[in-house]
Enzyme design. Structure first.
Site, mmCIF file in Angstrom:
data_model
loop_
_atom_site.group_PDB
_atom_site.id
_atom_site.type_symbol
_atom_site.label_atom_id
_atom_site.label_comp_id
_atom_site.label_asym_id
_atom_site.label_seq_id
_atom_site.Cartn_x
_atom_site.Cartn_y
_atom_site.Cartn_z
ATOM 1 N N GLU A 55 0.748 -1.222 0.053
ATOM 2 C CA GLU A 55 -0.031 -0.065 -0.060
ATOM 3 C C GLU A 55 0.863 1.199 0.010
ATOM 4 O O GLU A 55 2.195 1.130 0.334
ATOM 5 C CB GLU A 55 -1.033 -0.278 1.112
ATOM 6 C CG GLU A 55 -1.876 -1.078 1.000
ATOM 7 C CD GLU A 55 -3.044 -1.181 2.266
ATOM 8 O OE1 GLU A 55 -4.155 -1.865 1.888
ATOM 9 O OE2 GLU A 55 -2.708 -0.573 3.247
ATOM 10 N N GLU A 66 -1.236 -10.125 -6.173
ATOM 11 C CA GLU A 66 -0.951 -10.789 -7.298
ATOM 12 C C GLU A 66 0.019 -10.189 -8.370
ATOM 13 O O GLU A 66 0.777 -10.885 -9.056
ATOM 14 C CB GLU A 66 -2.529 -11.008 -8.046
ATOM 15 C CG GLU A 66 -3.276 -11.739 -7.292
ATOM 16 C CD GLU A 66 -4.384 -10.764 -6.521
ATOM 17 O OE1 GLU A 66 -3.503 -9.937 -5.592
ATOM 18 O OE2 GLU A 66 -5.512 -10.539 -6.584
ATOM 19 N N CYS A 96 -8.905 -8.530 -7.977
ATOM 20 C CA CYS A 96 -9.440 -7.561 -8.790
ATOM 21 C C CYS A 96 -9.526 -7.510 -10.246
ATOM 22 O O CYS A 96 -8.851 -8.127 -10.843
ATOM 23 C CB CYS A 96 -9.104 -6.156 -8.069
ATOM 24 S SG CYS A 96 -7.313 -5.558 -8.859
ATOM 25 N N CYS A 99 -5.832 -7.136 -11.860
ATOM 26 C CA CYS A 99 -5.186 -8.343 -11.657
ATOM 27 C C CYS A 99 -5.668 -9.375 -12.439
ATOM 28 O O CYS A 99 -4.839 -10.062 -12.996
ATOM 29 C CB CYS A 99 -5.184 -8.722 -10.123
ATOM 30 S SG CYS A 99 -4.251 -7.943 -8.947
HETATM 31 ZN ZN LIG Z 1 -5.488 -6.743 -7.754
#
Ligand SMILES: [Zn+2]
Length: 140
Positions: A55, A66, A96, A99
């Site tokens: 982050e 990932e 997500c 990814c």
């Molecule tokens: Zn992702």
């Protein structure tokens, strides 16, 4: 009913990937969400790459586990993969959209996406093909 050899091989493989993911998750950098995620990516040749979510105080710069694993692997010359296991202890970490698209770029002919969490102290794993998670994918 006797489980097939394929099932036993896959179960053992997934258990090994999960152990690796559980070790890797300590490197997750998630001071804002406090939602650690790790990923274990397997090249078609069997080489293992781990990744964690990273982050940033500028939230849009955050990178998922990932993609961290994929970018590590590609930067070392590996561009085709057979499996990824994505692990988060707090909830099932479905990948997500970004990814899923990045995984589709480097997916081998057979590519399995395993997602895993811990529920009531027991590991729970679900397995999908890329086509199940990214139907009608954008590609070259
Ligand atoms: Zn992702």
């Amino acid at each position: 009913m006797e489980p097939s050899n394929y099932y036993i091989i896959m179960k053992t493989k997934i258990e090994q990937l999960l152990k690796t993911a559980e070790l890797a998750i300590s490197e997750s950098y998630c001071p804002y969400s406090n939602f650690p995620v790790s990923a274990v990516l397997v090249s078609e040749a069997g080489k293992i790459f781990t990744g964690v979510n990273i982050e940033n105080s500028s939230f849009g710069l955050t990178n998922c586990a990932e993609r961290t694993a994929v970018f590590k692997a590609v930067s070392e010359g590996y561009t085709k993969f057979s499996d990824i296991l994505i692990f988060a202890p707090k909830a099932m970490p479905y990948p997500c959209g970004a990814c899923r698209q990045v995984l589709s770029e480097f997916a081998g002919e057979q590519f399995n996406i395993h997602v895993a969490t811990i529920k009531d102290n027991v590991p729970v794993v679900e397995s999908y093909t890329l086509a199940e998670l990214l139907p009608k994918a954008f590609s070259k």
